[in-house]
Write an enzyme that holds these catalytic residues in place. Structure first.
Site, mmCIF file in Angstrom:
data_model
loop_
_atom_site.group_PDB
_atom_site.id
_atom_site.type_symbol
_atom_site.label_atom_id
_atom_site.label_comp_id
_atom_site.label_asym_id
_atom_site.label_seq_id
_atom_site.Cartn_x
_atom_site.Cartn_y
_atom_site.Cartn_z
ATOM 1 N N GLY A 65 0.780 -1.229 0.000
ATOM 2 C CA GLY A 65 0.000 0.000 0.000
ATOM 3 C C GLY A 65 0.808 1.275 0.000
ATOM 4 O O GLY A 65 1.910 1.350 -0.530
ATOM 5 N N SER A 66 0.225 2.261 0.654
ATOM 6 C CA SER A 66 0.698 3.643 0.614
ATOM 7 C C SER A 66 2.025 3.847 1.346
ATOM 8 O O SER A 66 2.408 3.050 2.198
ATOM 9 C CB SER A 66 -0.380 4.502 1.271
ATOM 10 O OG SER A 66 0.155 5.683 1.791
ATOM 11 N N GLY A 67 2.670 4.977 1.030
ATOM 12 C CA GLY A 67 3.854 5.390 1.774
ATOM 13 C C GLY A 67 3.542 5.623 3.246
ATOM 14 O O GLY A 67 4.442 5.658 4.075
#
Lengths: 134, 435
Positions: A65-67
């Site tokens: 997923g996201s940072g």
């Protein structure tokens, strides 16, 4: 006597700690899907949904997923990060948390460690030792 | 942790000979490289972006406002073209459209409101951006800077981006090279740890993906992306059995894959630049495994992305990743003459807000009762407006992140096509299904 298994891996962040393991059978996702203030995943459909990782050796296969995965390294922290594979997401989490962190083991830690096992992480020397429960 | 090989200029920076900002930036890069197991840094020749105004998002290597200001006053500047990722942290308030936000800033201790003009002014953190602009930052504030930057990196250039949906656009669609590591340090020094997607060998496909349903509509690309992510994890897939994706579909595929998994590079032979054929994608080696994502897997993923008990829709959100000018034109065509019953939020990049206004799309949206926002998203804002207990979205990524904001209460997420979402906005009911 309970069985003890030692496996070697690569250190991401040094330090030595012994604590109970919490094993995630699925990759973990950060950003809004982790609550750093409470120290658990808020990811729906996840086996560790709202299960506290605080002060546990958090064992997981890989990040996704996201940072915002780095939020696992903020707020209330696990005792250590142990993961099978990594990418820049787990790098950022270790950089935030500055707790013992290891990956790239000779054996898959998710296959060796079960939730409740006692794990000694010696990231100074590059190994973990798993004391099987029972 | 191994020491990394540093060039002479990098050693000088680390020793503080180029000033405190260069020193702290280099310390951060060295630390990341050591954690990653990288052996050296790579000189960047592409572009960068990062979440601002803070510099690293960690407490350990943060550069202070005063240090940045002194650097800017002394004529310092970013080494590579540098763009702002989404709206200023931590509030991530819309740059435009904020007056229509019926909600408080959930990260603000006092929960000041996004629609309060005084709070909005504070949430823009102008004093930081005055300094950043002087240092050369282009204040684009988008998760999809690749759509608006006017300056995409070229094939093989080394970049430092920081947005999960954007990273595969850089790597797979443009053939440039980035990890998700954009920070002040990488952009200011024009250097990044050399590992993962900077390295040619790591960009080869390892998993062959097949589908028995021809992937051609926007939602098929979105669902396929999430399914590939869940199945492939960190692997580099070679995707076959699809039509040729357009730009909107690439954006959806990328956002889905890097939410369901951590797919930051992939190949679609015939569509992406680094492999014309399946053989080329695998560099002549055999796939480690073959994955079939067919009708039943796509349907199961669609069901997973729907997370609701009832059918009442309280609001609709479109624009993850931020909509392009063409997306907004097509959406205006669908909304012209319609009237929504529940709030419909449309999200784009700030640099496209004036395009939407000048092209007449903004007026069409507003006549339909919808509102145009930019620079942020519901998940980035940490939740939804007051009184909203269910949301309809056309993005797998947004679906998966918005529910994480509400672990302690029933919060319904409806996921489907843009047409299903527009229907929900008009009727307040969900009638979408996998078709």
């Amino acid at each position: 006597m309970s069985e003890t298994i030692r496996i070697y891996g690569r250190t991401e962040w040094p330090g030595i700690v012994t604590a109970e393991a919490l094993v995630s059978p699925k990759p973990l996702e950060g950003f809004t899907n982790v609550d750093p203030a409470r120290g658990y995943t808020t990811e729906r459909n996840h086996p560790l949904f709202k299960v506290s990782f605080v002060d546990k050796v958090l064992v997981y296969p890989s990040p996704r997923g996201s940072g915002g995965f780095m939020a696992y390294g903020r707020g209330r922290l696990p005792a250590a990060f142990i993961h099978t594979e990594g990418c820049p997401l787990s790098v950022a989490a270790a950089a935030c948390a500055h707790i013992p962190s290891m990956t790239d083991f000779e054996r898959d830690p998710c296959e060796v460690i079960e939730t409740g096992d006692i794990v000694t992480v010696n990231a100074d020397e590059g190994w973990i030792e798993v004391e099987k429960r029972g | 942790m191994k020491d990394i090989r540093l060039r002479d200029d990098e050693k000088r920076m680390l020793q503080g000979e180029d000033g405190i900002v260069a020193q702290k930036s280099m310390e951060w890069l060295v630390e990341m490289a050591q954690i990653a197991g990288a052996e050296e840094l790579v000189n960047l020749d592409g572009t960068g972006d990062f979440h601002s105004p803070w510099t690293t998002m960690t407490v350990h290597h943060e550069i202070t406002f005063d240090e940045l200001k002194a650097l800017a006053d002394a004529g310092g500047h970013f080494k590579i073209p540098t763009f702002a990722n989404k709206s200023p942290f931590l509030e991530e308030s819309p740059i435009h459209g904020w007056e229509h936000c019926n909600m408080c800033a959930k990260v603000d201790p006092a929960c000041r409101r996004h629609d309060d003009p005084d709070a909005h002014r504070d949430f823009m953190h102008d004093e930081w951006y005055e300094v950043y602009r002087k240092l050369g930052m282009l204040q684009s504030h988008s998760c999809a800077n690749y759509l608006v930057s006017t300056y995409p990196p070229t094939l093989g250039q080394h970049c430092s981006w920081n947005e999960s949906s954007a990273v595969p656009y850089c790597n797979a669609v443009l053939g440039a090279r980035t990890n998700i590591d954009g920070s002040f340090a990488t952009c200011y020094l024009g250097k990044a740890p050399y590992y993962d997607m900077h390295v040619t060998e790591n960009r080869r496909a390892t998993v062959l993906v097949k589908s028995d349903r021809l992937i051609q509509s926007n939602i098929e690309w979105d669902v396929l992306g999430f399914a590939i992510g869940e199945e492939c994890g960190l692997a580099v897939p070679c995707i076959t059995g699809t039509a040729k994706p357009n730009t909107t579909q690439f954006c959806k595929l990328n956002a889905g894959m890097n939410t369901g998994g951590a797919v930051r590079m992939y190949h679609i032979p015939g569509s992406t630049p680094e492999a014309r054929t399946v053989e080329e994608a695998f560099a002549g080696l055999a796939p480690k495994r073959t994955v079939v994502i067919g009708e039943s897997e796509l349907r199961a993923t669609y069901e997973k992305l729907n997370y609701h008990k009832g059918n009442q829709v309280d609001m609709v959100y479109l624009g993850c990743p931020h909509l392009s000018a063409v997306d907004m034109m097509l959406l205006a065509r669908k909304l012209e003459g319609k009237k929504v019953k529940v709030p419909l939020w449309i999200m784009t990049a700030p640099w496209l807000y004036s395009v939407a206004r000048d092209q007449g799309y903004l007026e069409i949206y507003e006549k339909a009762g919808a509102h145009l926002f930019d620079g942020t998203c519901m998940s980035a804002m940490g939740g939804v407006p007051e009184g909203v207990h269910s949301i309809a979205v056309d993005s797998a990524k947004q679906s998966y992140y918005i529910s994480g904001c509400y672990p302690d209460e029933q919060f319904d997420v409806f996921y489907g096509t843009q047409d299903d979402c527009i229907d929900a906005a008009i009727t307040g009911q969900w009638r979408g299904e996998w078709r």
